[in-house]
Design a protein around this motif. Structure first.
Motif, mmCIF file in Angstrom:
data_model
loop_
_atom_site.group_PDB
_atom_site.id
_atom_site.type_symbol
_atom_site.label_atom_id
_atom_site.label_comp_id
_atom_site.label_asym_id
_atom_site.label_seq_id
_atom_site.Cartn_x
_atom_site.Cartn_y
_atom_site.Cartn_z
ATOM 1 N N GLU A 282 0.835 -1.202 0.000
ATOM 2 C CA GLU A 282 0.000 0.000 0.000
ATOM 3 C C GLU A 282 0.873 1.257 0.000
ATOM 4 O OE1 GLU A 282 -3.181 2.536 -0.074
ATOM 5 O OE2 GLU A 282 -3.063 0.393 -0.516
ATOM 6 N N PHE A 283 1.972 1.235 0.763
ATOM 7 C CA PHE A 283 2.876 2.377 0.802
ATOM 8 C C PHE A 283 3.470 2.649 -0.579
ATOM 9 C CE2 PHE A 283 7.266 3.924 1.030
ATOM 10 C CZ PHE A 283 7.084 5.114 1.707
ATOM 11 N N ILE A 284 3.906 1.578 -1.254
ATOM 12 C CA ILE A 284 4.496 1.736 -2.587
ATOM 13 C C ILE A 284 3.468 2.305 -3.560
ATOM 14 C CG2 ILE A 284 5.417 0.469 -4.574
ATOM 15 C CD1 ILE A 284 6.738 -1.438 -2.515
ATOM 16 N N ALA A 285 2.248 1.758 -3.511
ATOM 17 C CA ALA A 285 1.192 2.230 -4.414
ATOM 18 C C ALA A 285 0.890 3.712 -4.169
ATOM 19 C CB ALA A 285 -0.069 1.391 -4.233
ATOM 20 N N GLN A 286 0.754 4.109 -2.906
ATOM 21 C CA GLN A 286 0.449 5.502 -2.572
ATOM 22 C C GLN A 286 1.588 6.430 -2.988
ATOM 23 O OE1 GLN A 286 -0.440 5.630 1.608
ATOM 24 N NE2 GLN A 286 -2.559 4.982 1.333
ATOM 25 N N THR A 287 2.827 6.003 -2.731
ATOM 26 C CA THR A 287 3.981 6.847 -3.050
ATOM 27 C C THR A 287 4.144 7.006 -4.559
ATOM 28 O OG1 THR A 287 5.048 6.001 -1.041
ATOM 29 C CG2 THR A 287 6.425 7.219 -2.567
ATOM 30 N N GLU A 288 3.887 5.928 -5.305
ATOM 31 C CA GLU A 288 3.974 6.028 -6.769
ATOM 32 C C GLU A 288 2.886 6.946 -7.315
ATOM 33 O OE1 GLU A 288 3.932 1.926 -7.991
ATOM 34 O OE2 GLU A 288 6.135 1.904 -8.189
ATOM 35 N N ARG A 289 1.675 6.887 -6.718
ATOM 36 C CA ARG A 289 0.612 7.797 -7.139
ATOM 37 C C ARG A 289 1.009 9.245 -6.835
ATOM 38 N NH1 ARG A 289 -2.934 3.746 -5.061
ATOM 39 N NH2 ARG A 289 -3.160 4.871 -3.085
ATOM 40 N N LYS A 290 1.606 9.447 -5.680
ATOM 41 C CA LYS A 290 2.030 10.794 -5.287
ATOM 42 C C LYS A 290 3.118 11.302 -6.229
ATOM 43 C CE LYS A 290 3.585 13.410 -1.246
ATOM 44 N NZ LYS A 290 3.997 13.328 0.170
ATOM 45 N N ARG A 291 4.042 10.410 -6.599
ATOM 46 C CA ARG A 291 5.110 10.821 -7.526
ATOM 47 C C ARG A 291 4.529 11.216 -8.878
ATOM 48 N NH1 ARG A 291 9.664 6.552 -9.245
ATOM 49 N NH2 ARG A 291 7.789 5.502 -9.974
ATOM 50 N N ARG A 292 3.589 10.416 -9.396
ATOM 51 C CA ARG A 292 2.967 10.742 -10.690
ATOM 52 C C ARG A 292 2.233 12.080 -10.600
ATOM 53 N NH1 ARG A 292 1.884 5.131 -10.673
ATOM 54 N NH2 ARG A 292 -0.242 5.485 -9.887
ATOM 55 N N PHE A 293 1.518 12.296 -9.494
ATOM 56 C CA PHE A 293 0.790 13.554 -9.323
ATOM 57 C C PHE A 293 1.759 14.727 -9.256
ATOM 58 C CE2 PHE A 293 -1.086 16.865 -6.656
ATOM 59 C CZ PHE A 293 -2.266 17.101 -7.348
ATOM 60 N N ASN A 294 2.872 14.550 -8.533
ATOM 61 C CA ASN A 294 3.854 15.623 -8.418
ATOM 62 C C ASN A 294 4.463 15.975 -9.770
ATOM 63 O OD1 ASN A 294 3.442 15.806 -5.717
ATOM 64 N ND2 ASN A 294 5.359 14.859 -5.091
ATOM 65 N N GLN A 295 4.707 14.937 -10.577
ATOM 66 C CA GLN A 295 5.262 15.186 -11.911
ATOM 67 C C GLN A 295 4.298 16.006 -12.756
ATOM 68 O OE1 GLN A 295 5.962 11.124 -13.063
ATOM 69 N NE2 GLN A 295 8.062 11.101 -12.273
ATOM 70 N N LYS A 296 3.009 15.652 -12.676
ATOM 71 C CA LYS A 296 2.008 16.410 -13.421
ATOM 72 C C LYS A 296 1.892 17.823 -12.873
ATOM 73 C CE LYS A 296 -0.765 12.256 -14.321
ATOM 74 N NZ LYS A 296 -2.007 11.542 -13.968
ATOM 75 N N LEU A 297 1.914 17.927 -11.560
ATOM 76 C CA LEU A 297 1.770 19.233 -10.923
ATOM 77 C C LEU A 297 2.961 20.123 -11.242
ATOM 78 C CD1 LEU A 297 -0.323 20.598 -9.114
ATOM 79 C CD2 LEU A 297 1.027 19.904 -7.148
ATOM 80 N N PHE A 298 4.150 19.525 -11.285
ATOM 81 C CA PHE A 298 5.354 20.278 -11.602
ATOM 82 C C PHE A 298 5.270 20.848 -13.015
ATOM 83 C CE2 PHE A 298 9.797 20.513 -13.093
ATOM 84 C CZ PHE A 298 10.294 21.389 -12.150
ATOM 85 N N LYS A 299 4.798 20.005 -13.944
ATOM 86 C CA LYS A 299 4.635 20.471 -15.330
ATOM 87 C C LYS A 299 3.594 21.578 -15.397
ATOM 88 C CE LYS A 299 3.741 18.787 -20.024
ATOM 89 N NZ LYS A 299 3.461 17.594 -20.856
#
Length: 348
Positions: free
Chosen positions: A195-212
């Motif tokens: 669950e931690f890995i899944a949540q962190t990967e979702r957060k990373r994808r969101f951050n990448q989109k947010l950064f763009k």
């Protein structure tokens, strides 16, 4: 040296040992601690014995990312070898060795359970490390725990074979009961890590989109609507940005800052750079006011509105600035507020 003498020596130098435990190395230590092997001098520093560090970390249920969980494979091989010898000759010496090894493996599994749990909690509570690093570490730990679960089953069956000996049966029965609980713990750790890995990967994808997205907004690129409409960045519905003050819909403003005592035409102001906006709103005071906020975007609007209502249309850019620079202090929810902006909370 007797055990009681060692305890007295450690008690005498408890402050030195505490400093060494906290900082891992010291410039100087008492010679008597070096002579008994508690410290080793390497390159001008004294390093505390790793055996002592492991002991303390185990007792205090602590673990850092350098911890490698034991699998007791060599101990199990030795135990099986002793069992075969014991079948041929019921030696009291071999019996004592078997008891010691059974207990060593069992206690080792209990200690490992404490440290694996502490390691997972470190991952879950880490707000400093990069997301990529945390994901890599979590996947490594996940693979290791999967191996541990398989090895635990083998250990259980090896222990179970000692029930055939009356002299070991009572001891083994107590251990087997606890081994079932330890295996259940490992299973729960697997689920927590997944669950931690899944949540962190979702957060990373969101951050990448947010950064763009933040770059598009800060550069005032008109492609922002196309980006938000793309399938790569799902949002609830079209975001209606606040225009320049000269064209601002006062009905929307009323929803944000309440009734305006007197409506008047405002001349179109000069476009400010983002650096000017940051200076005008005093970012340090803004951060103090939003810490603990349950909806950071709304808190920013309230704060900016009190300083200068003409700056309200800069709230989105300020919001993105906060997301980019204080991501590790934020908690992202799946809710949207009345402005159709995702609710982001400040971690307590």
């Amino acid at each position: 040296m007797k055990h009681i003498e060692l305890l007295n020596l450690l008690c005498k130098h408890r402050k030195i040992l505490d400093e060494a435990y906290k900082h891992k190395k010291l410039l100087s230590v008492p010679n008597e601690l070096v002579n008994i092997g508690f410290f080793s001098k390497i390159g001008g520093y004294y390093y505390i014995n790793e055996v002592y560090l492991n002991f303390i970390d185990t007792i205090l249920a602590r673990a850092d990312f350098s911890y490698i969980a034991e699998d007791f494979e060599e101990e199990v091989k030795k135990l099986l070898s002793l069992k075969e010898e014991y079948k041929l000759k019921h030696s009291s010496v071999i019996s004592e060795l078997i008891f010691k090894l059974l207990n060593k493996i069992y206690q080792g599994m209990q200690n490992r359970d404490k440290r694996v749990k502490a390691l997972i909690e470190n991952l879950e509570n880490d707000s400093e490390s990069e997301l990529d690093f945390l994901i890599k570490e979590a996947k490594g730990i996940l693979g290791r725990i999967t191996e541990i679960m398989e090895k635990n089953e083998k250990i259980y069956f090896v222990f179970e074979t000692f029930l055939e000996f009356d002299e070991f049966s009572e001891f083994i029965k107590d251990i087997l009961f606890d081994l079932v609980s330890l295996n259940q713990n490992i299973d729960s750790y697997l689920k927590r890590l997944q669950e931690f890995i899944a949540q962190t990967e979702r957060k990373r994808r969101f951050n990448q989109k947010l950064f763009k997205l933040s770059h598009i907004i800060l550069n005032e690129d008109r492609k922002v609507d196309n980006f938000l409409a793309a399938k790569r960045f799902v949002y609830k519905q079209k975001i209606a940005p606040f225009p320049d003050n000269a064209y601002m819909d006062t009905s929307k403003i009323k929803k944000i800052i309440g009734e305006i005592e007197k409506e008047k035409v405002i001349k179109k102001s000069e476009i400010k750079t983002f650096e000017e906006v940051i200076n005008l709103i005093d970012i340090k005071n803004l951060l103090k006011s939003i810490k603990g906020s349950q909806d950071i975007f709304k808190s920013i609007i309230e704060y900016v509105g009190k300083i200068d209502r003409e700056l309200l249309n800069e709230s989105v850019r300020v919001f993105v600035y906060i997301l980019n620079h204080h991501d590790k202090s934020l908690e992202y929810t799946n809710e949207f507020n009345e402005f159709n902006v995702k609710v982001v909370k400040w971690k307590r």
